[in-house]
Motif scaffolding. Sequence first.
Motif, PDB file in Angstrom:
ATOM      1  N   ASP A  78      39.355  28.814  49.062  1.00  0.00           N
ATOM      2  CA  ASP A  78      40.796  29.254  48.404  1.00  0.00           C
ATOM      3  C   ASP A  78      40.159  31.128  47.965  1.00  0.00           C
ATOM      4  OD1 ASP A  78      38.314  28.848  46.192  1.00  0.00           O
ATOM      5  OD2 ASP A  78      39.760  27.693  44.911  1.00  0.00           O
ATOM      6  N   ILE A  79      39.282  31.062  48.462  1.00  0.00           N
ATOM      7  CA  ILE A  79      38.942  32.335  48.666  1.00  0.00           C
ATOM      8  C   ILE A  79      39.746  33.700  48.933  1.00  0.00           C
ATOM      9  CG2 ILE A  79      37.299  34.686  49.291  1.00  0.00           C
ATOM     10  CD1 ILE A  79      35.177  32.323  49.697  1.00  0.00           C
ATOM     11  N   LEU A  80      40.380  33.294  49.760  1.00  0.00           N
ATOM     12  CA  LEU A  80      41.766  34.187  49.702  1.00  0.00           C
ATOM     13  C   LEU A  80      43.224  33.797  49.039  1.00  0.00           C
ATOM     14  CD1 LEU A  80      41.899  34.333  53.129  1.00  0.00           C
ATOM     15  CD2 LEU A  80      40.812  36.495  51.618  1.00  0.00           C
ATOM     16  N   VAL A  81      43.546  32.836  49.053  1.00  0.00           N
ATOM     17  CA  VAL A  81      43.965  31.945  48.270  1.00  0.00           C
ATOM     18  C   VAL A  81      44.465  32.317  46.728  1.00  0.00           C
ATOM     19  CG1 VAL A  81      45.631  29.472  47.556  1.00  0.00           C
ATOM     20  CG2 VAL A  81      44.904  30.151  49.265  1.00  0.00           C
ATOM     21  N   SER A  82      43.182  32.519  46.267  1.00  0.00           N
ATOM     22  CA  SER A  82      42.640  32.920  44.373  1.00  0.00           C
ATOM     23  C   SER A  82      43.744  34.128  44.350  1.00  0.00           C
ATOM     24  CB  SER A  82      41.801  32.711  43.788  1.00  0.00           C
ATOM     25  OG  SER A  82      40.880  32.871  44.997  1.00  0.00           O
ATOM     26  N   ARG A  83      43.604  34.610  45.380  1.00  0.00           N
ATOM     27  CA  ARG A  83      44.108  36.115  45.117  1.00  0.00           C
ATOM     28  C   ARG A  83      45.313  36.358  45.387  1.00  0.00           C
ATOM     29  NH1 ARG A  83      38.498  39.703  47.007  1.00  0.00           N
ATOM     30  NH2 ARG A  83      36.962  38.106  46.630  1.00  0.00           N
ATOM     31  N   LEU A  84      46.327  35.561  45.950  1.00  0.00           N
ATOM     32  CA  LEU A  84      47.778  35.615  45.948  1.00  0.00           C
ATOM     33  C   LEU A  84      48.352  35.339  44.606  1.00  0.00           C
ATOM     34  CD1 LEU A  84      48.497  33.231  49.037  1.00  0.00           C
ATOM     35  CD2 LEU A  84      48.001  36.041  48.909  1.00  0.00           C
ATOM     36  N   SER A  85      49.399  35.832  44.367  1.00  0.00           N
ATOM     37  CA  SER A  85      50.223  35.915  43.214  1.00  0.00           C
ATOM     38  C   SER A  85      50.487  34.063  43.258  1.00  0.00           C
ATOM     39  CB  SER A  85      51.279  36.475  42.985  1.00  0.00           C
ATOM     40  OG  SER A  85      52.196  35.758  44.049  1.00  0.00           O
ATOM     41  N   PRO A  86      50.347  33.344  41.666  1.00  0.00           N
ATOM     42  CA  PRO A  86      50.766  31.972  41.722  1.00  0.00           C
ATOM     43  C   PRO A  86      52.224  32.405  42.593  1.00  0.00           C
ATOM     44  CG  PRO A  86      50.533  32.731  39.732  1.00  0.00           C
ATOM     45  CD  PRO A  86      50.165  33.800  40.682  1.00  0.00           C
ATOM     46  N   LYS A  87      53.353  32.571  42.808  1.00  0.00           N
ATOM     47  CA  LYS A  87      54.520  32.788  43.443  1.00  0.00           C
ATOM     48  C   LYS A  87      53.883  32.572  44.915  1.00  0.00           C
ATOM     49  CE  LYS A  87      59.524  34.148  44.394  1.00  0.00           C
ATOM     50  NZ  LYS A  87      60.309  34.445  44.568  1.00  0.00           N
ATOM     51  N   ASN A  88      53.143  33.674  45.398  1.00  0.00           N
ATOM     52  CA  ASN A  88      52.833  32.996  46.856  1.00  0.00           C
ATOM     53  C   ASN A  88      52.117  32.099  47.402  1.00  0.00           C
ATOM     54  OD1 ASN A  88      54.351  35.048  47.474  1.00  0.00           O
ATOM     55  ND2 ASN A  88      52.525  37.342  47.559  1.00  0.00           N
ATOM     56  N   GLN A  89      51.105  31.584  46.224  1.00  0.00           N
ATOM     57  CA  GLN A  89      50.244  30.359  46.430  1.00  0.00           C
ATOM     58  C   GLN A  89      51.536  29.173  46.545  1.00  0.00           C
ATOM     59  OE1 GLN A  89      47.580  29.970  43.034  1.00  0.00           O
ATOM     60  NE2 GLN A  89      46.016  31.386  43.714  1.00  0.00           N
TER      61      GLN A  89
END
Length: 165
Positions: A78-89
């Motif tokens: 989740d290195i990249l995923v955690s940097r996305l907004s909750p909506k984009n996650q």
Amino acid sequence: MELKRDKSFFDQFLNILGVLTAIIIIFIMFVVIFEVGRRYFFHKPTYWVMQVVEWCLVWMTFLSVAYVLKEERHVSMDILVSRLSPKNQALLGVFTSIAGAVICLILAWYGAQIVQDHIVRNVLEPRLIRAPKGPLMSIIPAGFFLLFIQFIRRTANFFKQWKSF
């Protein structure tokens, strides 16, 4: 491992499969201890333990795979995923869950065809225990089908999250 009070029948079914997996792990532990004891103390190893343990490992894997996904316990990067907004996650979760569902459905389909072929041809294990291979392998397409269902449920959950933003 305790059974949770989940709402749906499918969740309860997956919880039961999780408990069965724990029982298989305990069985494996005792059988391996038995084998080590026979080898070390009596110098009489068994011929069946390794083969049974191998199939138990396959069964515990595919019995528990949908349960593990339900609990969101699969390994994830989740290195990249955690940097996305909750909506984009949530949106990414929708796409990855759809991809997982499609892959699992394909594997379940082809796995079921292979199991059926093995049953029709009465293929036996090519080892000391000449067990029919089809029934032993049947957990593989069944596990992938349960995982397919859980991925569909997961897709719906991520979609609800995405729509709520």
